[in-house]
Design an enzyme around this catalytic site. Sequence first.
Site, PDB file in Angstrom:
ATOM      1  N   HIS A 174       0.846  -1.190   0.000  1.00  0.00           N
ATOM      2  CA  HIS A 174       0.000   0.000   0.000  1.00  0.00           C
ATOM      3  C   HIS A 174       0.882   1.241   0.000  1.00  0.00           C
ATOM      4  O   HIS A 174       2.090   1.157   0.232  1.00  0.00           O
ATOM      5  CB  HIS A 174      -0.903   0.022   1.246  1.00  0.00           C
ATOM      6  CG  HIS A 174      -0.122   0.238   2.501  1.00  0.00           C
ATOM      7  ND1 HIS A 174       0.509  -0.801   3.162  1.00  0.00           N
ATOM      8  CD2 HIS A 174       0.162   1.370   3.201  1.00  0.00           C
ATOM      9  CE1 HIS A 174       1.152  -0.307   4.209  1.00  0.00           C
ATOM     10  NE2 HIS A 174       0.958   1.010   4.264  1.00  0.00           N
ATOM     11  N   HIS A 228       5.689   6.398  -1.233  1.00  0.00           N
ATOM     12  CA  HIS A 228       6.514   5.200  -1.410  1.00  0.00           C
ATOM     13  C   HIS A 228       5.709   3.965  -1.035  1.00  0.00           C
ATOM     14  O   HIS A 228       4.752   4.033  -0.274  1.00  0.00           O
ATOM     15  CB  HIS A 228       7.789   5.287  -0.563  1.00  0.00           C
ATOM     16  CG  HIS A 228       7.544   5.196   0.903  1.00  0.00           C
ATOM     17  ND1 HIS A 228       7.076   6.261   1.648  1.00  0.00           N
ATOM     18  CD2 HIS A 228       7.673   4.164   1.767  1.00  0.00           C
ATOM     19  CE1 HIS A 228       6.938   5.891   2.897  1.00  0.00           C
ATOM     20  NE2 HIS A 228       7.284   4.616   3.004  1.00  0.00           N
TER      21      HIS A 228
END
Length: 183
Positions: free
Chosen positions: A42, A123
């Site tokens: 995620h 990220h």
Amino acid sequence: MPTDTLRLFFALPCQRDTAEAICTWRDGLGLGGKPVAAENLHLTLAFLGQQPSARLEELQLLAAAIEAPPFELRLDRLGGGRQGLLWLEPSRMPEELPALAGELQRRLLASGIALDTRPLRAHLTLVRHAGARPREAHPDFAWPVERFVLYASENTPRGVRYLGLGNWPLVPGLRLPRFRPPH
């Protein structure tokens, strides 16, 4: 999972086919360490930490009021940090991503939830405690972002598991509004 508090975060869930492609690529690099499970991939929009479970409905309503357009996130750069942490990140941030995160954070702060208000560092964590960062790694993953999710983080005997507590679709055809970043 304790019922009085929940460890919560809002994130972009990685679609199953994209997650599988990323894991296949990552596993081919022979990084060692502790790889993040495909179902846990995620990109965090806002980390809320421990929150009273009594606030869950309020948080779900807050998220439901956000309207933002879908977008494509291209993860094309491998990054690394301390203690062998490796991640994928975009070399170019789509303007929709900080707009969505900013609006979510602004609303959370307005509701009294303390957040880390540093600028978004988009990220997707791949590996913890990797042996080394590869010199020749050329990631290029197109990630169609179509929704965001409120997750609870739960420690289990098999490791961390993320339980979705609500998800909200992004609205096709919606023009990008001018969101104000949180202060």
